[in-house]
Enzyme design. Structure first.
Site, PDB file in Angstrom:
ATOM      1  N   SER A 126       0.845  -1.203   0.000  1.00  0.00           N
ATOM      2  CA  SER A 126       0.000   0.000   0.000  1.00  0.00           C
ATOM      3  C   SER A 126       0.876   1.247   0.000  1.00  0.00           C
ATOM      4  O   SER A 126       2.102   1.176   0.104  1.00  0.00           O
ATOM      5  CB  SER A 126      -0.913   0.006   1.235  1.00  0.00           C
ATOM      6  OG  SER A 126      -0.155   0.265   2.407  1.00  0.00           O
ATOM      7  N   SER A 128       0.998   3.598   2.311  1.00  0.00           N
ATOM      8  CA  SER A 128       1.066   4.227   3.626  1.00  0.00           C
ATOM      9  C   SER A 128       2.462   4.717   3.992  1.00  0.00           C
ATOM     10  O   SER A 128       2.619   5.529   4.899  1.00  0.00           O
ATOM     11  CB  SER A 128       0.580   3.250   4.711  1.00  0.00           C
ATOM     12  OG  SER A 128       1.486   2.176   4.864  1.00  0.00           O
ATOM     13  N   LYS A 183       5.657  -0.026   9.129  1.00  0.00           N
ATOM     14  CA  LYS A 183       5.474   1.378   9.497  1.00  0.00           C
ATOM     15  C   LYS A 183       6.783   1.888  10.094  1.00  0.00           C
ATOM     16  O   LYS A 183       7.746   1.153  10.264  1.00  0.00           O
ATOM     17  CB  LYS A 183       4.351   1.539  10.536  1.00  0.00           C
ATOM     18  CG  LYS A 183       3.008   0.946  10.145  1.00  0.00           C
ATOM     19  CD  LYS A 183       2.314   1.703   9.047  1.00  0.00           C
ATOM     20  CE  LYS A 183       0.969   1.049   8.709  1.00  0.00           C
ATOM     21  NZ  LYS A 183       0.330   1.702   7.543  1.00  0.00           N
ATOM     22  N   SER A 286      -2.648   6.570   6.277  1.00  0.00           N
ATOM     23  CA  SER A 286      -2.037   5.405   6.899  1.00  0.00           C
ATOM     24  C   SER A 286      -2.884   4.941   8.077  1.00  0.00           C
ATOM     25  O   SER A 286      -3.195   5.725   8.974  1.00  0.00           O
ATOM     26  CB  SER A 286      -0.614   5.730   7.382  1.00  0.00           C
ATOM     27  OG  SER A 286      -0.089   4.695   8.160  1.00  0.00           O
TER      28      SER A 286
END
Length: 321
Positions: A126, A128, A183, A286
């Site tokens: 993705s 994010s 992340k 996100s």
């Protein structure tokens, strides 16, 4: 053994097929461990039972042929028909069910050890982490940077580096540990992390940021404000989206939910011991700790550090922060 091996392969094909078709979520670490264990058992059986049995049978064939030739020679027959060597090679030939189990064990074992203790590949699914990481980036994750963990159980047995603010980390998604997420670490145990009005604060101090103009987001096909940010000793880049100034809210109850307070300006959380607060670099696009809480230490997979391939953009290859 032929039937048993065929059954095992049928189960494997069905499992992988259902996984690829989206029928269920597979635990690849567990699958690789089982493949290593099963092929290892076949390898041991081949090494200490099946191969010695074939060698004994081949030796008996040669001994029997030698006795036959001696008996015929005693009768004056010097020329004896029969290609005993081809028969011996056929006896020594490894059957297909061993070739596709014991024969694969060394390769599977190497992959298992590399993936479990050294590096693991990961695909960015993705946007994010834009602009640091893009959709389609194939990255490497250092599995031993934070310590050595037992495969499958993910239990740390040897400690190494501590998690630092600014690290890009792959971890097991707390609401569904069978899924891996990536992340950036913005809060370590004891930190107070706040994201208010699109600004990040650590222990009451705003994170250092410098504007870098606009960034064209290929996924959203629009320009967004682009900043350089410093967390700890790590310099990296972030995006914000002024059109999405919506306050985050907890989607469900999570461990240490009482450590967080939500308002129209954003969220403030106190990071508990043994946990970390994670956020994406694409700050307003996100789903991260602001929504589902903290990442416990036992969920850590490793530290992401290198893009080894992006088939759509080879310039993406290289290290990142």
């Amino acid at each position: 053994m032929t039937a048993l091996t065929g059954l095992l392969y049928a189960v494997l094909i069905a499992y992988v097929g259902g996984w690829l078709a989206g029928q269920w979520t597979a635990n690849f670490a567990l699958l690789l461990f089982l493949l290593t264990s099963v092929t290892g058992l076949y390898w041991l059986a081949e090494r200490f039972y099946f191969k010695p049995s074939r060698e004994r049978a081949a030796q008996q064939l040669l001994a029997s042929d030698a006795q036959r030739r001696e008996a015929l020679a005693a009768q004056g027959i010097k020329r004896v028909d029969g290609d005993v060597e081809s028969a011996r090679q056929e006896i020594l030939r490894q059957p297909w069910w061993l070739d596709w189990t014991a024969g694969l064990f060394p390769v599977i074992l190497v992959v298992f050890l590399l993936r479990s203790f050294l590096v693991e590949p990961f695909k960015i699914p993705s946007g994010s982490m834009v602009p640091t990481l893009r959709v389609g980036d194939l990255i490497l994750v250092n599995k031993f940077h934070y310590g050595i963990r037992l495969p499958v159980l993910n239990k740390k047995v040897i400690s190494n580096h501590e998690v630092q603010r600014g690290d890009v980390m792959v971890f097991r998604y707390p609401p569904n540990p069978s899924v891996d997420y990536i992340k950036r670490v913005v809060g370590v145990p004891g930190d107070e992390v706040a994201y208010l009005n699109q600004k990040l604060y650590i222990n009451g101090k705003p994170a250092e940021v410098q504007p870098k103009g606009d960034f064209y987001d290929d996924d959203a096909m629009q320009y967004r404000p682009h900043f350089a940010e410093k967390l700890g000793a790590v310099d990296h880049e972030i995006l914000v989206d002024p059109t999405r100034m919506l306050p985050p809210s907890a989607r469900s109850a999570y461990a240490f939910r009482e450590n967080c307070s939500y308002s129209m300006q954003g969220v403030t959380c106190k990071v508990p011991a043994g946990h970390y607060f994670m956020m994406g670099d694409n700050r307003d696009n996100s789903e991260d700790s602001r929504f589902w809480g903290f990442v416990p230490d036992e969920n850590i997979v490793g530290k992401a550090f290198f893009v080894w391939m992006n088939f759509g953009n080879l310039k993406r290859i290289g290290a990142f922060h």
